[in-house]
Design an enzyme around this catalytic site. Structure first.
Site, PDB file in Angstrom:
ATOM      1  N   HIS A 129       0.857  -1.195   0.000  1.00 33.07           N
ATOM      2  CA  HIS A 129       0.000   0.000   0.000  1.00 33.07           C
ATOM      3  C   HIS A 129       0.886   1.236   0.000  1.00 33.07           C
ATOM      4  CE1 HIS A 129      -3.078   2.899   1.262  1.00 33.07           C
ATOM      5  NE2 HIS A 129      -3.928   2.039   0.770  1.00 33.07           N
ATOM      6  N   GLU A 159      -7.963  -4.979  -0.043  1.00 34.91           N
ATOM      7  CA  GLU A 159      -8.549  -5.738  -1.151  1.00 34.91           C
ATOM      8  C   GLU A 159      -8.538  -7.242  -0.902  1.00 34.91           C
ATOM      9  OE1 GLU A 159     -10.013  -3.812  -2.770  1.00 34.91           O
ATOM     10  OE2 GLU A 159      -8.900  -2.328  -3.926  1.00 34.91           O
TER      11      GLU A 159
HETATM   12  N1  ACO Z   1       3.773  -7.840  -4.588  1.00 41.16           N
HETATM   13  C1  ACO Z   1       5.103  -7.925  -4.848  1.00 41.16           C
HETATM   14  N2  ACO Z   1       5.941  -6.870  -4.745  1.00 41.16           N
HETATM   15  C2  ACO Z   1       5.397  -5.695  -4.387  1.00 41.16           C
HETATM   16  C3  ACO Z   1       4.037  -5.555  -4.094  1.00 41.16           C
HETATM   17  C4  ACO Z   1       3.220  -6.689  -4.206  1.00 41.16           C
HETATM   18  N3  ACO Z   1       1.913  -6.632  -3.952  1.00 41.16           N
HETATM   19  N4  ACO Z   1       3.787  -4.270  -3.759  1.00 41.16           N
HETATM   20  C5  ACO Z   1       4.948  -3.632  -3.856  1.00 41.16           C
HETATM   21  N5  ACO Z   1       5.939  -4.483  -4.221  1.00 41.16           N
HETATM   22  C6  ACO Z   1       7.335  -4.185  -4.407  1.00 41.16           C
HETATM   23  C7  ACO Z   1       7.552  -3.571  -5.785  1.00 41.16           C
HETATM   24  O1  ACO Z   1       7.826  -4.562  -6.760  1.00 41.16           O
HETATM   25  C8  ACO Z   1       8.736  -2.680  -5.533  1.00 41.16           C
HETATM   26  O2  ACO Z   1       9.893  -3.467  -5.543  1.00 41.16           O
HETATM   27  P1  ACO Z   1      11.270  -2.942  -6.230  1.00 41.16           P
HETATM   28  O3  ACO Z   1      11.615  -1.703  -5.444  1.00 41.16           O
HETATM   29  O4  ACO Z   1      12.201  -4.090  -6.057  1.00 41.16           O
HETATM   30  O5  ACO Z   1      10.893  -2.644  -7.649  1.00 41.16           O
HETATM   31  C9  ACO Z   1       8.518  -2.192  -4.102  1.00 41.16           C
HETATM   32  O6  ACO Z   1       7.699  -3.175  -3.467  1.00 41.16           O
HETATM   33  C10 ACO Z   1       7.822  -0.844  -4.030  1.00 41.16           C
HETATM   34  O7  ACO Z   1       6.687  -0.852  -4.896  1.00 41.16           O
HETATM   35  P2  ACO Z   1       5.937   0.491  -5.344  1.00 41.16           P
HETATM   36  O8  ACO Z   1       5.033   0.173  -6.485  1.00 41.16           O
HETATM   37  O9  ACO Z   1       6.936   1.584  -5.518  1.00 41.16           O
HETATM   38  O10 ACO Z   1       5.105   0.819  -4.041  1.00 41.16           O
HETATM   39  P3  ACO Z   1       3.791   1.686  -3.943  1.00 41.16           P
HETATM   40  O11 ACO Z   1       3.651   2.039  -2.520  1.00 41.16           O
HETATM   41  O12 ACO Z   1       3.770   2.786  -4.932  1.00 41.16           O
HETATM   42  O13 ACO Z   1       2.679   0.618  -4.381  1.00 41.16           O
HETATM   43  C11 ACO Z   1       0.687  -0.613  -4.565  1.00 41.16           C
HETATM   44  C12 ACO Z   1       1.486   0.437  -3.743  1.00 41.16           C
HETATM   45  C13 ACO Z   1       0.405  -0.045  -5.966  1.00 41.16           C
HETATM   46  C14 ACO Z   1      -0.636  -0.873  -3.872  1.00 41.16           C
HETATM   47  C15 ACO Z   1       1.523  -1.897  -4.654  1.00 41.16           C
HETATM   48  O14 ACO Z   1       1.826  -2.367  -3.371  1.00 41.16           O
HETATM   49  C16 ACO Z   1       0.820  -2.974  -5.479  1.00 41.16           C
HETATM   50  O15 ACO Z   1       0.910  -2.966  -6.703  1.00 41.16           O
HETATM   51  N6  ACO Z   1       0.093  -3.938  -4.806  1.00 41.16           N
HETATM   52  C17 ACO Z   1      -0.606  -4.988  -5.514  1.00 41.16           C
HETATM   53  C18 ACO Z   1      -1.954  -4.478  -6.035  1.00 41.16           C
HETATM   54  C19 ACO Z   1      -2.957  -4.242  -4.915  1.00 41.16           C
HETATM   55  O16 ACO Z   1      -3.098  -5.017  -3.989  1.00 41.16           O
HETATM   56  N7  ACO Z   1      -3.673  -3.120  -5.044  1.00 41.16           N
HETATM   57  C20 ACO Z   1      -4.683  -2.697  -4.063  1.00 41.16           C
HETATM   58  C21 ACO Z   1      -4.128  -1.576  -3.210  1.00 41.16           C
HETATM   59  S1  ACO Z   1      -5.263  -1.060  -1.945  1.00 41.16           S
HETATM   60  C22 ACO Z   1      -6.388  -0.053  -2.694  1.00 41.16           C
HETATM   61  O17 ACO Z   1      -6.230   0.347  -3.819  1.00 41.16           O
HETATM   62  C23 ACO Z   1      -7.648   0.344  -1.967  1.00 41.16           C
END
Ligand code: ACO
Length: 380
Positions: free
Chosen positions: A266, A321
């Protein structure tokens, strides 16, 4: 038109040369509003609505009580908000949509058409917020039936909003456990600070546009997959895992491929999302819980362990989610309706923010740093 043969070289400095104001892509970390509505404490995994803990609101509140709390600041545990009828002109619009239309498109269209039938005066009021929040579930239920070739169902004024929505969707009153479970989902979805759709609503109303325009725009912003969430993908993911024995290998293979695990991570929360904790309890207590819930709980344990191993630098915990998926599935919604359920719930927060923005009375109009060419002459 006459002019020099070659563009004259500009002697002016580039416009951005002296602009030292900070730029934050995506407005990350920028405080763009003050709010008394929701407090999202990402470090400690807390979510408060006007100071009240989300877990307590889910256990002891109802969606209408929470909506009233957001709109008025008053807590009335017995608040009653029935679904409102869909005006004939809006029903005509819904009938003309193709049955293949995405439910979020249908909902956005319905809210826009509703606004056209209301001649909403400025400024937006609590009464307008109630009216729109009560209209949208009826409109969505009507569209969901029309696309299946069924007639819409009139709202039952005795039923509270969420129960009434399920009644209008299915044509039968839901059992109390099912209504309670979806009500809990609506409570956790009602408000979450200055997220993209809420910001959109505030920008729109800051121009003294009306409430329906603000919520129409907010639905448009929420439709994007980065915001509208991933619960239907959580369902697909659990089905792909298939059995607890496969969980560890599946998670590792997915991460090796560079895939993201849906329902984890998140932008704000570094701790377990309190909404996920509340919805897990709800899902576990449902009579109609999906048969894959136990598997989902096993997969979660594995996923949290492996994510911590792969990303020691960044806390990646379960988000809302993950447990929204079994709740929405358990109450009988089809996955393509999941984003619209989120939008219906968020009507409370959007409209409450609109009311706050009206009081703030400040046009939201940030600046952009100009990075194009410096001043120059048109070619001859
Ligand atoms: N699975 C695997 N790796 C992840 C995940 C995940 N769910 N979430 C983040 N990471 C990793 C990324 O690959 C990244 O790694 P890296 O630095 O080696 O490239 C690191 O963690 C940071 O990721 P960002 O995308 O920069 O983090 P951000 O805080 O912007 O992302 C997000 C938040 C978009 C929710 C992300 O965690 C994600 O894509 N989760 C999966 C989708 C999901 O569950 N969405 C629902 C969110 S809740 C809502 O919308 C109400």
């Amino acid at each position: 038109m006459s002019g020099p043969a070659d563009p004259a070289p500009s002697t002016a400095a580039h416009p951005s040369a002296t602009d030292e104001r900070p730029y934050s892509p995506g407005l990350e970390g920028v405080i763009a509003a003050e709010t008394a509505l929701g407090y999202v404490d990402g470090v400690n995994g807390r979510l408060l609505y006007r100071g009240f803990r989300i877990g307590d609101l889910v256990e002891r509140g109802s969606f209408p009580a929470v909506a009233e709390l957001l709109w008025t600041g008053e807590w009335d545990a017995d608040a009653h908000l029935p679904a409102a009828p869909v005006p004939d002109q809006v029903m005509d619009v819904l009938r003309r949509l193709p049955p293949t239309a995405k439910p979020m498109d249908a909902l956005r269209t319905a809210v826009s058409a509703w606004g056209a039938t209301q001649a909403l005066p400025w400024p937006p009021t609590v009464e307008q917020a109630r009216a729109l929040t009560a209209f949208s579930p009826s409109a969505l239920a009507a569209f969901a039936r029309l696309r299946r070739g069924l007639d819409p169902v009139e709202p039952d004024p005795e039923l509270n909003l969420v129960e009434g929505f399920l009644y209008q969707l299915n044509g039968v009153r839901p059992d109390p456990g099912t209504a309670r479970a979806l009500d809990a989902y609506f409570i956790v979805g009602a408000e979450h600070g200055l997220n993209a759709s809420t910001f959109t609503a505030r920008v729109i109303v800051s121009t003294r546009s009306d409430l329906a325009s603000a919520v129409t725009g907010a639905i448009g912003a929420m439709k994007g997959p980065l915001h509208g969430g991933a619960p239907s993908e959580v369902v697909e993911q659990i089905h792909e895992v298939g059995s607890p024995e496969r969980a560890e290998a599946w998670v590792r293979e997915a991460l090796d491929r560079g895939d993201r695990l849906m329902g984890f991570g998140h932008r704000v929360y570094r701790a377990y999302d309190p909404r996920a904790a509340a919805l897990r309890k709800v899902a576990e207590s449902m009579d109609t819980k999906p048969d894959w819930l136990d598997l989902a709980i096993r997969v979660e344990d594995v996923a949290l362990r492996v994510l911590a191993e792969r990303h020691p630098e960044r806390a990646l915990k379960t988000n809302v989610e993950y447990y929204a998926a079994p709740v929405l599935m358990g109450v009988g919604l089809t996955p393509d309706l999941f984003p619209t359920a989120f939008a219906l719930a968020r009507h409370a927060g959007w409209t409450a923010h609109v009311l706050e923005q009206v009081v703030a009375s400040k046009l939201i109009r940030p600046d952009a740093r100009y990075v194009g060419p410096a001043e120059r002459d048109l070619p001859a």
